[in-house]
Scaffold this active site. Structure first.
Site, PDB file in Angstrom:
ATOM      1  N   LYS A  91       0.839  -1.200   0.000  1.00 31.41           N
ATOM      2  CA  LYS A  91       0.000   0.000   0.000  1.00 31.41           C
ATOM      3  C   LYS A  91       0.876   1.252   0.000  1.00 31.41           C
ATOM      4  O   LYS A  91       1.563   1.538   0.973  1.00 31.41           O
ATOM      5  CB  LYS A  91      -0.909   0.040   1.227  1.00 31.41           C
ATOM      6  CG  LYS A  91      -1.782   1.306   1.274  1.00 31.41           C
ATOM      7  CD  LYS A  91      -2.309   1.553   2.652  1.00 31.41           C
ATOM      8  CE  LYS A  91      -2.429   2.990   3.073  1.00 31.41           C
ATOM      9  NZ  LYS A  91      -2.162   4.054   2.178  1.00 31.41           N
ATOM     10  N   VAL A 137       3.918   6.950  15.284  1.00 32.62           N
ATOM     11  CA  VAL A 137       3.803   6.007  16.393  1.00 32.62           C
ATOM     12  C   VAL A 137       2.368   5.537  16.605  1.00 32.62           C
ATOM     13  O   VAL A 137       2.106   4.344  16.769  1.00 32.62           O
ATOM     14  CB  VAL A 137       4.349   6.634  17.696  1.00 32.62           C
ATOM     15  CG1 VAL A 137       4.079   5.719  18.885  1.00 32.62           C
ATOM     16  CG2 VAL A 137       5.851   6.902  17.568  1.00 32.62           C
ATOM     17  N   THR A 173      -0.196   5.311  14.587  1.00 30.33           N
ATOM     18  CA  THR A 173      -0.635   4.375  13.550  1.00 30.33           C
ATOM     19  C   THR A 173       0.086   3.043  13.695  1.00 30.33           C
ATOM     20  O   THR A 173      -0.510   1.978  13.490  1.00 30.33           O
ATOM     21  CB  THR A 173      -0.387   4.965  12.154  1.00 30.33           C
ATOM     22  OG1 THR A 173      -0.973   6.272  12.078  1.00 30.33           O
ATOM     23  CG2 THR A 173      -0.996   4.077  11.075  1.00 30.33           C
ATOM     24  N   LEU A 218      -1.116 -13.186  15.191  1.00 35.07           N
ATOM     25  CA  LEU A 218       0.287 -13.339  15.604  1.00 35.07           C
ATOM     26  C   LEU A 218       1.241 -13.135  14.423  1.00 35.07           C
ATOM     27  O   LEU A 218       2.176 -13.892  14.216  1.00 35.07           O
ATOM     28  CB  LEU A 218       0.514 -14.713  16.252  1.00 35.07           C
ATOM     29  CG  LEU A 218      -0.298 -14.995  17.513  1.00 35.07           C
ATOM     30  CD1 LEU A 218      -0.020 -16.407  18.022  1.00 35.07           C
ATOM     31  CD2 LEU A 218       0.017 -13.970  18.599  1.00 35.07           C
ATOM     32  N   GLU A 259       8.761   0.838  11.812  1.00 34.77           N
ATOM     33  CA  GLU A 259       9.700   1.962  11.895  1.00 34.77           C
ATOM     34  C   GLU A 259       8.842   3.200  12.098  1.00 34.77           C
ATOM     35  O   GLU A 259       8.137   3.633  11.193  1.00 34.77           O
ATOM     36  CB  GLU A 259      10.544   2.038  10.629  1.00 34.77           C
ATOM     37  CG  GLU A 259      11.768   2.932  10.777  1.00 34.77           C
ATOM     38  CD  GLU A 259      11.470   4.369  10.400  1.00 34.77           C
ATOM     39  OE1 GLU A 259      11.207   5.179  11.339  1.00 34.77           O
ATOM     40  OE2 GLU A 259      11.500   4.682   9.217  1.00 34.77           O
ATOM     41  N   GLY A 262       9.430   6.513  13.288  1.00 38.34           N
ATOM     42  CA  GLY A 262       9.882   7.884  13.397  1.00 38.34           C
ATOM     43  C   GLY A 262      10.861   8.097  14.535  1.00 38.34           C
ATOM     44  O   GLY A 262      11.207   7.182  15.275  1.00 38.34           O
ATOM     45  N   CYS A 303      12.681  10.504   8.766  1.00 42.47           N
ATOM     46  CA  CYS A 303      12.609   9.936  10.115  1.00 42.47           C
ATOM     47  C   CYS A 303      13.902  10.145  10.884  1.00 42.47           C
ATOM     48  O   CYS A 303      13.888  10.401  12.087  1.00 42.47           O
ATOM     49  CB  CYS A 303      12.275   8.443  10.040  1.00 42.47           C
ATOM     50  SG  CYS A 303      10.659   8.106   9.293  1.00 42.47           S
ATOM     51  N   GLU A 339       7.988  14.899  18.004  1.00 43.28           N
ATOM     52  CA  GLU A 339       8.753  14.825  16.755  1.00 43.28           C
ATOM     53  C   GLU A 339       8.328  15.985  15.869  1.00 43.28           C
ATOM     54  O   GLU A 339       7.145  16.171  15.595  1.00 43.28           O
ATOM     55  CB  GLU A 339       8.500  13.509  16.031  1.00 43.28           C
ATOM     56  CG  GLU A 339       9.262  13.421  14.705  1.00 43.28           C
ATOM     57  CD  GLU A 339       9.043  12.106  13.977  1.00 43.28           C
ATOM     58  OE1 GLU A 339       9.879  11.778  13.119  1.00 43.28           O
ATOM     59  OE2 GLU A 339       8.044  11.423  14.258  1.00 43.28           O
TER      60      GLU A 339
END
Length: 476
Positions: A169, A224, A226, A238, A244, A246, A278, A380
């Protein structure tokens, strides 16, 4: 642009589209299908059908397709870079560099493709032991708008090399370049269903990728909150996760640093891609004894940054990518101004003039004397704003640098071997640079600590993230 599912260009199930606009001008760049849950399910079905043949293929033959695609990407790098600038906003030189970086990643994983990874052990009393690594199956990738080509490469390179199939996506504000790169991979020989691209909102397409039980692993790059939602959506099945999320990277400039070199490090490390990276320098700590000279030199360099449309000659910083990002930066700077959290010594507002009326522009901004509890340090700042604080020495610098919920990257600028040893040991970050910042070659594992995420991308270890171990004990 169309959806790419099972090698076919399709409209979304809904038949609806969304518009992609140039963040510098507001002009329409293109349209993309407004995908939804059903489109993801079709893509998962296609990826499942393709998996058996793709995973059984000779690893080197799989990787040759990536290599041939890389050649075509390099041949068309100006065309692709222009499209990336139009939808993302960065200057054309940065965009072409990013396209070439995508090719670098594919070539790197081609170089690792000689055979399957694993181990061999000869254990007395147990016999010979093989630890084999096998592909996971169908994987999902959700990529952001700030570095869409590079981050697409980080995800598809190891996933496809390891023998997985993928549902990807792109970001809603920058999907078009990703679509073109997928077309190039297909043209290089990628079989139908191995890579499927579904565009649409994160609330529908992204969540279905995270939740769909047919997907064994999700790799997400974004903010973070999301990332937490992705983890919760993936938890019932599971799924394997790479997140990753930021960072707020500190840069420490010691009193023995090469000041001109460190100033240039700030310029690239903070204002590259309009600060929307980032691992950008987001907190600057300078030793008191050199602070006046350093800030004077840095201010002069910042005032020389040319802001504008990334396609125009001489522009060195483009707009932010979207309205929400601009509004957040404005809010953070205004909050700091209202609270008296430092002195704005450069920028601090949007540029004026008719060339900036329709874009998401903000001037490169320096704020000196920022207190430790400022919003500019606790949040951030994903834009061209740099808070600066002075420190008395290394003890205070490391304490301040580590006092953050983020832990993605950090850098220290010094000529002292002792400082290098201590800083690289004590800085709480997934990657630490010395006398440089921001650079992330595909050979080096990349990821964060604390709220900057889990898992690693890049390097040979990324192949481990897309495989699972099977232990085989043999006694003859």
């Amino acid at each position: 642009m169309k959806l790419l599912i099972n090698g076919e260009r399709r409209d979304s199930v809904s038949g609806k589209v969304f518009t992609v606009r140039n963040p510098a001008t507001g002009d329409v760049v293109g349209e993309a299908p407004l995908g939804g849950e059903d489109d993801v399910r079709h893509a998962v079905e296609a990826a499942g059908e393709a998996f058996a043949d793709w995973s059984a293929k000779n690893p080197r033959d799989r990787a040759k397709i990536l290599f041939f695609a890389a050649e075509e990407v390099r041949r068309r790098n100006t065309e692709l870079g222009s499209l990336l600038t139009a939808e993302q906003g960065k200057p054309i030189r940065e965009a072409v560099d990013e396209i070439n970086g995508f090719a670098n990643i594919l070539e790197y994983y081609y170089a690792l493709s000689a055979g399957e990874r694993g181990e061999y052990l000869n254990l007395r009393g147990y016999g010979r032991t093989l630890v084999r690594r096998r592909p996971l199956g169908i994987c999902g990738a959700i990529i952001p708008w700030n570095m869409p080509a590079i981050i697409m490469g980080w995800k598809i390179g190891p996933a496809l090399t390891a023998g997985n199939t993928l549902v990807l996506k792109p970001a809603g504000t920058a999907p078009l370049t990703c679509g073109k790169l997928a077309e190039i991979l297909e043209g290089a020989g990628l079989p139908p269903g191995v890579l499927n691209v579904v565009t649409g909102p994160g609330e529908t397409v992204g969540r279905e990728i995270a939740r769909n039980p047919g997907i064994r692993k999700v790799s997400f790059t974004g903010e973070v909150g999301t990332g937490r939602q992705v983890a919760m959506d993936a938890a019932p099945a599971l799924k394997r996760l790479t997140l990753e999320l930021g960072g707020s990277d500190p840069m420490i400039v010691c009193d023995d640093a090469d000041i001109p070199m460190a100033v240039e490090g700030v310029i690239r490390g903070r204002f590259y891609n309009c600060g929307q990276t980032c691992t950008a320098v987001k907190r600057l700590y300078v030793y008191e004894s050199i602070a006046d000279e350093f800030i004077r030199r840095l201010t002069a360099r910042v005032e020389g940054i040319v802001v504008g449309n990334g396609m125009e000659r001489g522009v060195t910083m483009g707009p932010l990518n979207n309205q929400a990002g601009l509004e957040r930066v404005v809010r953070q700077v205004d909050t700091a101004r209202e609270r008296g959290e430092g002195e704005i010594i450069a920028g601090g507002l949007a540029p004026r003039g008719e060339n900036y009326e329709h874009g998401f522009f903000f001037l490169p901004t320096l704020i000196a004397g920022v207190p430790h509890d400022s919003v500019l340090f606790s949040e951030e700042v994903f834009g061209p704003v740099l808070p600066i604080a002075t420190v008395t020495g290394l003890d205070e610098a490391l304490e301040r640098a580590n006092d953050s919920r983020y832990g993605l990257g950090a850098s220290v600028w010094t000529r002292s071997a002792d400082v290098v040893v201590r800083a690289t040991e004590e800085l709480e970050a997934g990657i630490v640079w010395v006398n440089q910042h921001l650079r992330t070659p595909p050979e080096v594992p990349f990821g964060g600590t604390k709220e900057s995420g889990i898992g690693r991308e890049n390097g040979s270890r990324a192949l481990d993230e897309y495989t699972e171990e099977k232990s085989v004990l043999i006694r003859l």
